[in-house]
Every structure is written in C-alpha cells, then in structure tokens.
Design a protein around this motif. Structure first.
Motif, short mmCIF file in Angstrom:
data_model
loop_
_atom_site.label_atom_id
_atom_site.label_comp_id
_atom_site.label_asym_id
_atom_site.label_seq_id
_atom_site.Cartn_x
_atom_site.Cartn_y
_atom_site.Cartn_z
N ASP A 1 -6.13 -40.99 -21.37
CA ASP A 1 -6.93 -39.93 -20.77
C ASP A 1 -6.43 -39.62 -19.37
O ASP A 1 -5.89 -40.49 -18.68
N PHE A 2 -6.64 -38.40 -18.94
CA PHE A 2 -6.32 -38.02 -17.57
C PHE A 2 -7.43 -37.13 -17.03
O PHE A 2 -7.98 -36.29 -17.73
N PHE A 3 -7.80 -37.41 -15.80
CA PHE A 3 -8.84 -36.68 -15.09
C PHE A 3 -8.70 -37.01 -13.62
O PHE A 3 -8.05 -37.98 -13.26
N ASP A 4 -9.34 -36.23 -12.79
CA ASP A 4 -9.24 -36.44 -11.35
C ASP A 4 -10.37 -37.36 -10.92
O ASP A 4 -11.54 -36.96 -10.87
N TYR A 5 -10.03 -38.60 -10.61
CA TYR A 5 -11.03 -39.60 -10.24
C TYR A 5 -11.78 -39.19 -8.97
O TYR A 5 -12.98 -39.45 -8.83
N GLY A 6 -11.11 -38.52 -8.05
CA GLY A 6 -11.77 -38.04 -6.85
C GLY A 6 -12.86 -37.02 -7.18
O GLY A 6 -13.94 -37.03 -6.58
#
Length: 183
Positions: A131-136
């Motif tokens: 998975d990829f997403f912007d943790y910020g």
C-alpha cells in the motif's frame, strides 16, 4: 508469467465486491482468503517505520485485523486500476473516506493519492500487496477529526495504542528492516 486478461478482470471484480462486503460488516479479516498462504502485505509508516505481515495468518490477524480495528465507518472506494497481464501486477487507486461530515457537508477523507500494488498469483489470490499513502496527510486528518470531536472511540483507541506503545507493535519494523523486501 502471463495471465489471462479475463481472469485478472474477474479477480478485480471479486476483490471489489469483497471490499464492499467487509466495509459494511466493519471487519476486513475475511479478505485474508484472497491471499496465498505465503503472501506478504506491507506499507510505510513514515520516516521511521515500515509495516509487514508475512503469511495469510499475519495478514488476517495483523494487517487487516489489528491494523484495521477501529476504522469502522471508513470506506476505501477504488477509483481506477492499472493492470499488466504480462506480469500480474495490478495497481488499484483508492480513497480513504470516513462517514462523518464536516460543517460544510464534506466527508473527512485522506488527501493525496492512495493505492495498493498487488502481485497476482493465480487462483484468484494475491501473492503480495504493498500500500502507499501519505502518512503526513493521515496524521493531519486524524488530528482534524480529534479537534472537531468526530473521532470514534475505536479510532481513538487505535491511535492511543500506537502513541503509547513501549515497543514495536506487531508487524512494525524499523525503516528498511522488514523480514521480506518492501519493493
């Protein structure tokens, strides 16, 4: 290994329906049956940690169990897919949307691009998922929800579990030290 396009399309169809079903039930664990026994599932948790579940049991119990617990009322509608029949790579781009709404009527939702990169293994199962997403953006959204008083007790408990951990949580590893390569 090349795959039949119709088989990949059927996999996508089955996966999408299963996601709708588990979101309604508030329990993602049944999705574990879509993974091979030795599948892996991972993502990055910012500048210090990666997450990795190894094997169907860890995927069920930790990745789509413990890690998803507290996310009741969230949906992850897929927006589009990129499918490579030659390699079995399938990328699904999704949104993360909460049922709660802001004063302006918009739903609390994660900004940026989110998605999952799957490796199809045949027999309507994934060999791995990343998975990829912007943790910020996740942090900003959860902070906004907390400030606005719309955070559910389940989500609050999930966040407290992470913030109050005195050791690495199950599946969490120092950056770059997962038991199988992230990419």
């Amino acid at each position: 290994m090349a795959f039949d396009s119709a088989e990949l399309e059927e996999m996508k169809k089955r996966w999408l329906q299963a996601n709708v079903d588990v979101e309604k039930a508030g329990d993602w664990r049944p999705l574990a049956e879509f993974y091979t026994e030795d599948a892996t599932y991972g993502w990055n948790y910012g500048a210090e940690h990666d997450f990795m579940a190894v094997g169907r049991d860890e995927i069920r119990d930790i990745a789509i169990g413990l890690e998803m617990d507290g996310l009741d009322g969230w949906t992850y509608p897929y927006q589009t897919w990129v499918v490579d029949a030659e390699s079995g790579d399938m990328i699904g781009l999704w949104k993360q949307v909460n049922e709660a709404t802001r004063a302006d009527g918009s739903h609390y939702a994660l900004n940026g691009i989110q998605g999952s990169w799957f490796k199809y293994a045949g027999n309507f199962q994934w060999g791995w998922q990343r998975d990829f997403f912007d943790y910020g953006n996740v942090t900003a959204l959860f902070t906004e929800m907390l400030t606005d008083g719309v955070m559910t007790p389940g989500l609050r408990g999930r966040i407290d579990r992470v913030l109050n951990a005195t050791e690495l949580l199950p599946g969490w590893y120092p950056l770059g030290q997962t038991p199988v390569p992230m990419w």
